[in-house]
Design a protein around this motif. Sequence first.
Motif, PDB file in Angstrom:
ATOM      1  N   MET A  39       0.838  -1.206   0.000  1.00  0.00           N
ATOM      2  CA  MET A  39       0.000   0.000   0.000  1.00  0.00           C
ATOM      3  C   MET A  39       0.872   1.255   0.000  1.00  0.00           C
ATOM      4  SD  MET A  39      -3.117   0.985  -0.034  1.00  0.00           S
ATOM      5  CE  MET A  39      -4.494   1.781   0.742  1.00  0.00           C
ATOM      6  N   SER A  40       1.931   1.256   0.795  1.00  0.00           N
ATOM      7  CA  SER A  40       2.850   2.395   0.850  1.00  0.00           C
ATOM      8  C   SER A  40       3.488   2.647  -0.508  1.00  0.00           C
ATOM      9  CB  SER A  40       3.943   2.154   1.892  1.00  0.00           C
ATOM     10  OG  SER A  40       3.395   2.015   3.167  1.00  0.00           O
ATOM     11  N   ALA A  41       3.930   1.584  -1.158  1.00  0.00           N
ATOM     12  CA  ALA A  41       4.572   1.720  -2.465  1.00  0.00           C
ATOM     13  C   ALA A  41       3.587   2.244  -3.501  1.00  0.00           C
ATOM     14  CB  ALA A  41       5.153   0.388  -2.912  1.00  0.00           C
ATOM     15  N   SER A  45      -7.651   9.948  -2.818  1.00  0.00           N
ATOM     16  CA  SER A  45      -7.827   9.193  -4.063  1.00  0.00           C
ATOM     17  C   SER A  45      -6.769   8.106  -4.209  1.00  0.00           C
ATOM     18  CB  SER A  45      -7.807  10.125  -5.277  1.00  0.00           C
ATOM     19  OG  SER A  45      -6.546  10.714  -5.461  1.00  0.00           O
ATOM     20  N   SER A  46      -5.550   8.393  -3.768  1.00  0.00           N
ATOM     21  CA  SER A  46      -4.492   7.379  -3.830  1.00  0.00           C
ATOM     22  C   SER A  46      -4.803   6.208  -2.907  1.00  0.00           C
ATOM     23  CB  SER A  46      -3.135   7.984  -3.472  1.00  0.00           C
ATOM     24  OG  SER A  46      -2.750   8.930  -4.428  1.00  0.00           O
ATOM     25  N   ALA A  47      -5.280   6.521  -1.710  1.00  0.00           N
ATOM     26  CA  ALA A  47      -5.633   5.456  -0.772  1.00  0.00           C
ATOM     27  C   ALA A  47      -6.757   4.600  -1.318  1.00  0.00           C
ATOM     28  CB  ALA A  47      -6.030   6.056   0.580  1.00  0.00           C
ATOM     29  N   ALA A  48      -7.767   5.241  -1.897  1.00  0.00           N
ATOM     30  CA  ALA A  48      -8.910   4.491  -2.440  1.00  0.00           C
ATOM     31  C   ALA A  48      -8.494   3.612  -3.621  1.00  0.00           C
ATOM     32  CB  ALA A  48     -10.008   5.453  -2.860  1.00  0.00           C
ATOM     33  N   MET A  67       0.747   4.006  -3.008  1.00  0.00           N
ATOM     34  CA  MET A  67       0.376   5.393  -2.732  1.00  0.00           C
ATOM     35  C   MET A  67       1.520   6.353  -3.033  1.00  0.00           C
ATOM     36  SD  MET A  67      -1.989   5.214   0.688  1.00  0.00           S
ATOM     37  CE  MET A  67      -2.157   6.999   0.772  1.00  0.00           C
ATOM     38  N   ALA A  68       2.725   5.991  -2.640  1.00  0.00           N
ATOM     39  CA  ALA A  68       3.878   6.869  -2.878  1.00  0.00           C
ATOM     40  C   ALA A  68       4.101   7.082  -4.369  1.00  0.00           C
ATOM     41  CB  ALA A  68       5.127   6.288  -2.227  1.00  0.00           C
ATOM     42  N   GLU A  69       3.949   6.023  -5.143  1.00  0.00           N
ATOM     43  CA  GLU A  69       4.147   6.131  -6.591  1.00  0.00           C
ATOM     44  C   GLU A  69       3.147   7.119  -7.195  1.00  0.00           C
ATOM     45  OE1 GLU A  69       3.983   3.329 -10.585  1.00  0.00           O
ATOM     46  OE2 GLU A  69       3.889   2.389  -8.617  1.00  0.00           O
ATOM     47  N   ARG A  70       1.907   7.058  -6.770  1.00  0.00           N
ATOM     48  CA  ARG A  70       0.874   7.976  -7.285  1.00  0.00           C
ATOM     49  C   ARG A  70       1.084   9.394  -6.761  1.00  0.00           C
ATOM     50  NH1 ARG A  70      -3.582   7.207  -9.397  1.00  0.00           N
ATOM     51  NH2 ARG A  70      -4.657   8.691  -8.050  1.00  0.00           N
ATOM     52  N   MET A  71       1.342   9.512  -5.476  1.00  0.00           N
ATOM     53  CA  MET A  71       1.394  10.827  -4.838  1.00  0.00           C
ATOM     54  C   MET A  71       2.604  11.636  -5.278  1.00  0.00           C
ATOM     55  SD  MET A  71       0.046   9.671  -1.094  1.00  0.00           S
ATOM     56  CE  MET A  71       0.046  11.283  -0.331  1.00  0.00           C
ATOM     57  N   VAL A  72       3.729  10.989  -5.475  1.00  0.00           N
ATOM     58  CA  VAL A  72       4.949  11.724  -5.829  1.00  0.00           C
ATOM     59  C   VAL A  72       4.821  12.361  -7.216  1.00  0.00           C
ATOM     60  CG1 VAL A  72       6.348   9.882  -6.894  1.00  0.00           C
ATOM     61  CG2 VAL A  72       7.446  11.649  -5.525  1.00  0.00           C
ATOM     62  N   ASP A  73       3.983  11.780  -8.068  1.00  0.00           N
ATOM     63  CA  ASP A  73       3.770  12.353  -9.402  1.00  0.00           C
ATOM     64  C   ASP A  73       2.736  13.475  -9.389  1.00  0.00           C
ATOM     65  OD1 ASP A  73       5.577  10.608 -10.537  1.00  0.00           O
ATOM     66  OD2 ASP A  73       4.056   9.119 -11.053  1.00  0.00           O
ATOM     67  N   ARG A  74       1.947  13.563  -8.326  1.00  0.00           N
ATOM     68  CA  ARG A  74       0.838  14.514  -8.301  1.00  0.00           C
ATOM     69  C   ARG A  74       1.026  15.681  -7.339  1.00  0.00           C
ATOM     70  NH1 ARG A  74      -0.516   9.712  -9.833  1.00  0.00           N
ATOM     71  NH2 ARG A  74      -2.160   9.344 -11.325  1.00  0.00           N
TER      72      ARG A  74
END
Length: 103
Positions: free
Chosen positions: A38-40, A95-98, A42-49
Amino acid sequence: MRFAILPLIAAALMLAGCATPEARLRTGLNNAGLSKAMSACMAERMVDRLSLVQLRRLSALGSLKEKRLGDLSFDQFLHKVRALKDPEILTVTTSSAALCALR
C-alpha cells in the motif's frame, strides 16, 4: 581513467536524487502503519501529483509518528491531512488510498 568515472558518478547521483522523494514518502507511509504494498502504491501515485513542498508538508504530520496509522480511525487520519489546509494534498491522499486499496 579518473575522468571516465565522473559521468557514472554524476548519473548515479542524479538517479538517486530523483528517487528520494518517493522513497521517503514510501518509508513514511510504511512507518505510519501501512503495508509495504500500500505504501509503495500510494507513494508512486502521490509523488507524481504533489510538489516537493506538499510532500514535505505531508511528511511533517508529527503526531502520526507517535501513533501507528492502524491506531487511528480513517476520520482521524483525514482530520490530520485536512489540518494542512491544502485541498490538493487531501484530494491526492484520499484518491491514492482508495485506488490503491482496490488493487
